[in-house]
Enzyme design. Structure first.
Site, PDB file in Angstrom:
ATOM      1  N   GLU A   1     109.114 -21.281  85.287  1.00 42.79           N
ATOM      2  CA  GLU A   1     108.468 -20.015  84.904  1.00 42.79           C
ATOM      3  C   GLU A   1     108.796 -18.836  85.820  1.00 42.79           C
ATOM      4  OE1 GLU A   1     104.505 -21.615  82.710  1.00 42.79           O
ATOM      5  OE2 GLU A   1     104.464 -21.720  84.876  1.00 42.79           O
TER       6      GLU A   1
HETATM    7  C1  TNX Z   1     102.536 -24.309  82.944  1.00 39.98           C
HETATM    8  S1  TNX Z   1     104.349 -26.455  82.903  1.00 39.98           S
HETATM    9  C2  TNX Z   1     102.870 -24.538  84.264  1.00 39.98           C
HETATM   10  C3  TNX Z   1     101.809 -24.595  85.271  1.00 39.98           C
HETATM   11  C4  TNX Z   1     100.463 -24.325  84.678  1.00 39.98           C
HETATM   12  C5  TNX Z   1     100.334 -25.012  83.340  1.00 39.98           C
HETATM   13  C6  TNX Z   1      98.996 -24.898  82.702  1.00 39.98           C
HETATM   14  C7  TNX Z   1     104.844 -25.862  84.192  1.00 39.98           C
HETATM   15  C8  TNX Z   1     106.061 -26.412  84.734  1.00 39.98           C
HETATM   16  N1  TNX Z   1     104.135 -24.858  84.722  1.00 39.98           N
HETATM   17  O1  TNX Z   1     102.088 -23.687  86.310  1.00 39.98           O
HETATM   18  O2  TNX Z   1      99.506 -24.795  85.566  1.00 39.98           O
HETATM   19  O3  TNX Z   1     101.289 -24.438  82.475  1.00 39.98           O
HETATM   20  O4  TNX Z   1      98.915 -25.716  81.558  1.00 39.98           O
END
Ligand code: TNX
Length: 514
Positions: free
Chosen positions: A344
């Site tokens: 992300e």
């Molecule tokens: C996505 S999935 C994230 C996390 C969050 C989560 C909440 C991923 C690799 N990163 O940083 O906590 O969604 O569902």
């Protein structure tokens, strides 16, 4: 009725006839019912043949072992003592009624984790090639003993085992879960208890998400402010804190005894705000690496938004910082893997960064793992990708840990509408059946892992609720050759309810059987 006892005996013999208990009319046979004779092992063994008859565990027992399997002998000896019989260890005794055989000749057939368990009229033999195999065979044996064995509270006087043959080998080498310690902290006591529970269900990987915007949870001697400052914050309502280096070593030693590997994750180069508060020099000038609406140093961040912070990738000092952190983490890590996050984030230098981080981890002797976004870069052939939303087209094929959110995101609801859960991946949540019916057709998968993100999971009880019983479905998907009979799984799961209670697990209520 002239002879009610005899009537009860006959009825009982018919009832358990399927196990051909060898009923006689003598009183001793029917003195105590044997409810543990149902075989409800989770995860389901690959081959299970039930033979006629039982093995009544005598009052005096001897455990023998071969080769280097002394640890397993001690474990089994303690297990037997916990069910109110006496037991001693004699290294290579022929007369032992519990025999442990560890022999490399079985390596081809059983790998390191497989085992063969034979229970016959004259005793129990457990065979494996590796120490892990004996450990898992003992877990299966434990599940054949009456419930209560989990916490030493056995009521039954006579311990009776069904005669059987099990040959069991796991499907995948990676059977795990991830706990997010960064949003809300979970400490040594919870993690140790959790590893006891994992081991009982043959789960072998515990991934710890140690760093994020809301907190930094691992003490590093080379960068003390990371935990000193970054350990003070948490998501709103969540717990702060951190693991000292000593705590971490203690957890790894505990894991090793249970054949579990702990995988540390340092999430880079995004999800990093806690480190940016501890060491503000990692920010770009004018804080262009942050969304200042979320937070700016020295304030902490306790919100839920993701994707708004990153290291200043144009600053050469950032790469020295990352190298030092990854070096110390690699040195601290017993296992072969270090997870470097990579999720992300949007940055022109993202791919350059992750290729560098991948190479650093390898230069410190570890195998890099990252969230699937990393696989769009030119990462090494050793790199393992952790799939979570299946939105990334990888540049090269690599090994995959499957954490697809529709089956394995346990921060999502157990049942539609459950409070304090996320639903961005699947509105209805991730039901036990969704986990069980995971479709694992792809050949690059080395295993499965269920993450619990802790923005909304603030206490031990909430963590238990998100993990259990869904983690038992992960265990079966990860271990068993097939997982296509959900009702059979449910039936076995129900039989485990008292075991979950004995393990003090505050599990989500089990679904009814149809
Ligand atoms: C996505 S999935 C994230 C996390 C969050 C989560 C909440 C991923 C690799 N990163 O940083 O906590 O969604 O569902």
């Amino acid at each position: 009725m002239k002879n009610p006892n005899r009537f009860t005996q006959i009825f009982y013999c018919l009832f358990v006839g399927i196990l051909a208990l060898g009923c006689s009319t003598s009183k001793s046979v029917v003195a105590s019912p044997t409810p543990n004779l149902e075989i409800d092992i989770i995860p389901k063994p690959q081959v299970l043949t039930i033979d006629n008859g039982v093995y009544e565990v005598p009052k005096q027992n001897t455990v023998s072992y071969s080769g280097t399997s002394q640890d397993a002998a001690v474990l089994l000896n303690t297990l037997l003592q916990s069910v109110n019989v006496s037991s001693n260890i004699q290294a290579t005794s022929n007369r032992a009624n519990f025999k442990l055989i560890q022999d490399q000749a079985f390596a081809q057939e059983l790998g390191d984790e497989g085992y063969i368990l034979d229970i016959k009229s004259n005793g129990v033999t457990l065979t494996s090639a590796g120490a892990a195999g004996l450990f898992y065979g003992i877990q299966s044996l434990k599940q054949l003993l009456p419930s209560g064995v989990e916490n030493g509270a056995i009521a039954s006087k006579n311990i009776v085992l069904p005669q059987l043959h099990i040959k069991d080998v796991p499907k995948y080498s990676w059977r795990g879960n991830m706990i997010d310690l960064a949003r809300s902290f979970f400490g040594v006591d919870y993690l140790k208890q959790h590893m006891d529970r994992m081991a009982f269900y043959k789960l072998n990987r515990l991934h710890l998400h140690l760093t994020d915007d809301q907190g930094w949870r691992l003490e590093l001697k080379s960068k003390p402010l990371l935990s000193e400052i970054g350990g003070k914050s948490a998501v709103k309502g969540g717990r702060s804190g951190f693991l000292t280096t000593e705590d971490y070593k203690e957890l790894q030693a505990y894991a090793k005894e249970r054949h579990i590997v702990i995988i540390p994750e340092i999430d880079l180069p995004g999800h990093i705000y806690a480190a940016l508060v501890a060491y503000p020099e990692l920010n770009c000038e004018e804080l262009t690496n942050l969304n200042p609406k979320m937070a700016t140093p020295p304030d902490f961040y306790d919100g839920y938004k993701v994707g708004w912070s990153k290291l200043c990738l144009t600053n050469p000092a950032v790469y020295d910082f990352v190298a030092e952190v990854l070096k110390e983490v690699s040195e601290l890590t017993d296992g072969p893997w270090v997870h470097i996050g990579g999720d992300e984030i949007d940055d022109d230098l993202y791919e350059t960064f992750v290729v560098k981080a991948d190479s650093m981890v390898r230069s410190y002797g570890k195998v890099p793992i990252g969230w699937e976004e990393m696989s769009k870069a030119d990462v090494s052939k050793e790199f393992i990708s952790q799939r979570w939303n299946a939105k990334t087209t990888p540049k090269h094929k690599s090994k995959v840990i499957e954490s697809i959110c529709t089956s394995f995101y346990f921060d999502h609801a157990n049942v539609t509408g459950q409070e304090q859960t996320n639903n961005w991946c699947q509105k209805a949540g991730v039901s036990l059946e969704d986990v069980y019916h995971f479709n694992d057709k792809e050949d690059e998968i080395i295993g499965v892992e269920a993450p619990v993100w802790s923005e909304l999971v603030l206490t031990d009880a909430m963590m238990d609720n998100r993990l259990w019983p869904r983690l038992m479905a992960v265990a079966e998907v990860g271990w068993s050759a097939s997982h296509d009979d959900f009702n059979d799984f449910l039936k076995r799961l129900r039989a485990h309810e008292s075991r979950l209670e004995a393990l003090n697990i505050e599990y989500h209520p089990l679904p009814e059987l149809n």
